[in-house]
Design an enzyme around this catalytic site. Structure first.
Site, PDB file in Angstrom:
ATOM      1  N   TYR A 173      -4.466   4.392  -2.334  1.00 48.66           N
ATOM      2  CA  TYR A 173      -4.219   3.172  -3.098  1.00 48.66           C
ATOM      3  C   TYR A 173      -5.429   2.753  -3.929  1.00 48.66           C
ATOM      4  CZ  TYR A 173       0.231   1.859  -0.895  1.00 48.66           C
ATOM      5  OH  TYR A 173       1.535   1.800  -0.488  1.00 48.66           O
ATOM      6  N   LYS A 230      -2.976  13.533   9.231  1.00 54.53           N
ATOM      7  CA  LYS A 230      -2.505  14.861   8.827  1.00 54.53           C
ATOM      8  C   LYS A 230      -3.731  15.776   8.915  1.00 54.53           C
ATOM      9  CE  LYS A 230       0.792  17.571   7.254  1.00 54.53           C
ATOM     10  NZ  LYS A 230       1.989  17.932   8.057  1.00 54.53           N
ATOM     11  N   ASP A 238       4.099  13.697  10.078  1.00 59.13           N
ATOM     12  CA  ASP A 238       5.490  14.185  10.037  1.00 59.13           C
ATOM     13  C   ASP A 238       6.138  14.075  11.416  1.00 59.13           C
ATOM     14  OD1 ASP A 238       3.726  16.158  10.876  1.00 59.13           O
ATOM     15  OD2 ASP A 238       4.671  17.792   9.752  1.00 59.13           O
ATOM     16  N   ASP A 270       2.333   2.551   5.023  1.00 61.13           N
ATOM     17  CA  ASP A 270       3.348   1.980   4.137  1.00 61.13           C
ATOM     18  C   ASP A 270       4.699   2.615   4.441  1.00 61.13           C
ATOM     19  OD1 ASP A 270       4.410   0.524   1.904  1.00 61.13           O
ATOM     20  OD2 ASP A 270       4.361   2.402   0.773  1.00 61.13           O
ATOM     21  N   ASP A 325       8.099   0.891   6.816  1.00 62.39           N
ATOM     22  CA  ASP A 325       9.476   0.697   6.329  1.00 62.39           C
ATOM     23  C   ASP A 325      10.457   1.364   7.292  1.00 62.39           C
ATOM     24  OD1 ASP A 325       8.692  -0.630   3.989  1.00 62.39           O
ATOM     25  OD2 ASP A 325      10.142   0.460   2.757  1.00 62.39           O
TER      26      ASP A 325
HETATM   27  C1  IPM Z   1       4.068  -3.175   1.100  1.00 63.52           C
HETATM   28  C2  IPM Z   1       4.498  -2.888  -0.316  1.00 63.52           C
HETATM   29  C3  IPM Z   1       3.282  -2.748  -1.214  1.00 63.52           C
HETATM   30  C4  IPM Z   1       2.456  -1.590  -0.686  1.00 63.52           C
HETATM   31  C5  IPM Z   1       3.582  -2.573  -2.707  1.00 63.52           C
HETATM   32  C6  IPM Z   1       4.459  -3.675  -3.248  1.00 63.52           C
HETATM   33  C7  IPM Z   1       2.312  -2.473  -3.525  1.00 63.52           C
HETATM   34  O1  IPM Z   1       5.314  -1.768  -0.369  1.00 63.52           O
HETATM   35  O2  IPM Z   1       3.429  -4.216   1.323  1.00 63.52           O
HETATM   36  O3  IPM Z   1       4.376  -2.386   1.983  1.00 63.52           O
HETATM   37  O4  IPM Z   1       2.731  -0.432  -1.015  1.00 63.52           O
HETATM   38  O5  IPM Z   1       1.514  -1.851   0.071  1.00 63.52           O
HETATM   39 MN    MN Z   2       5.777  -0.922   1.598  1.00 58.14          MN
END
Ligand code: IPM
Ligand code: MN
Length: 362
Positions: free
Chosen positions: A139, A185, A217, A241, A245
């Site tokens: 990032y 990794k 993975d 990240d 999710d």
């Molecule tokens: C999160 C989001 C952010 C990230 C984006 C919106 C930049 O996906 O907070 O997980 O990738 O960190």
């Molecule tokens: Mn995210």
């Protein structure tokens, strides 16, 4: 407490409205006065001020006790380069505030077990905390560039950056299930070799905590086949990240999950979900991730575990009673709106707070 609220884009506006409603009602019940001030970030800020993180937003955040963010990202900017998109406002904000440890708890809500994409017997009892490194890795690594035929990003980590976030993970494990799974990794990446060596060194200071290493993975696989094996997952920025999710949606909806970013000058709280422009402005978004984020704010920044637990219990009660936003039910006609969910959580949390204070007085 002075809280800067950054609703941002899409459903960020609606969910932070509900989170502020809950915070403003529950804080005072615990003797915490809450003063909020809203500012622009993301696409909304580009539209009005020509910048995704305007100077007045920076100044307000820097002068506050904590920042509550909704979401950033809007389709009208999809064609732009990363450096001009709303998301850069959030990345710059994270750098400005300095928090390097992003805590993303994901657990099975008993009332929502049947909304999970996983079978009950696999998911039941899941309770994990993802500790995502937030200021390093791909990032922020330099150099980065895009040309006509090639583009590149740099993955870079220093021992200091790994050490400090690893300590947050071990400390968190101490008050939870006493296990850290470090995800990397290391069979391919040098940064992951450094990550693993550093985590092993930090682990020597925490002999009471079990440490295991997993390749990313394999971790992605175990999250859907055996989620109950995890307590604290420690990982770098991009892996975190992606895995958060995945972990979030196992609970029934991405809309449920909260996050706290700590370790810097000013703590930052935000739901894990995005701006969901497709459902924005319709009073159907799930505000519980944002509301759970203010519970984390009361716990970590205001140091009131009791206030946090009132909100968390109120969320549980709302779910147990069967109230569901559209993301949590197939019966869309029976869904409860964003604002109504916020009202219910507020009412139940305040009730709980009153019961506690009268119990304490008695
Ligand atoms: C999160 C989001 C952010 C990230 C984006 C919106 C930049 O996906 O907070 O997980 O990738 O960190
Ligand atoms: Mn995210």
């Amino acid at each position: 407490m002075k809280i800067t609220v950054l609703p941002g884009d899409g459903i960020g506006v609606e969910v932070t409205r509900e989170a502020v409603k809950v915070l403003s009602a529950v804080g005072p019940a615990f003797g915490i006065t809450i003063e909020t001030e809203s500012h622009l970030i993301g696409g909304a800020a580009i539209r009005e001020k020509g910048s995704p993180l305007p100077e007045e937003t920076r100044a307000a955040c820097s002068a506050s006790d904590a920042v509550l963010l909704g979401a950033v990202g809007a389709p009208e900017y999809d064609h732009l380069l990363p450096e001009n998109r709303p998301e850069i406002g959030l990345l710059q904000l994270r750098q400005l505030l300095g928090g390097f440890a992003n805590l993303r708890p994901a657990k099975a809500f008993p009332a929502l077990i049947d909304s999970s994409p996983l079978r009950r017997e696999i998911f039941d009892g899941t309770d994990m905390l993802i500790v995502r490194e937030l200021l390093g890795g791909l990032y922020f690594g330099q150099p980065r560039a895009i040309g006509a035929d090639e583009a590149y990003n740099t993955m870079r980590y220093s021992v200091t950056e790994v050490d400090r976030v690893a300590r947050v993970a071990f400390e968190s494990a101490r008050v939870r299930g006493k296990k850290v799974t470090s995800v990397d990794k290391a069979n391919v990446l040098e940064t992951s070799r450094l990550w693993r060596e550093t985590v092993n060194k930090v682990a020597k200071d925490y002999p009471d905590i079990e440490l295991e290493h997993l390749f990313v993975d394999a971790c992605a696989m175990h999250l859907v086949t055996a989620p109950t094996r995890f307590d604290v997952i420690l990982t770098e920025n991009l892996f975190g990240d992606i895995l958060s999710d995945e972990a979030a949606v196992l609970t029934g909806s991405l809309g449920m999950l909260a996050s706290a970013t700590i370790g810097g000058a000013i703590d930052l709280y935000e739901p894990v979900h995005g701006s969901a422009p497709d459902i924005a402005g319709r009073d159907i978004a799930n505000p519980l991730g944002a509301i759970a984020s203010v519970a984390m704010l009361l716990r970590h920044t205001a140091k009131s575990d009791e206030a946090a637990r009132c909100i968390e219990s109120a969320i549980d009660r709302v779910l147990v009673e069967g109230h569901r936003t559209a993301d949590l039910t197939t019966d869309k006609a029976a869904a409860t709106g964003t604002g109504a969910i916020g009202d219910l959580v507020t009412r139940y949390a305040v009730e709980l707070a009153r019961e506690r204070s009268s119990a304490n007085a008695a």
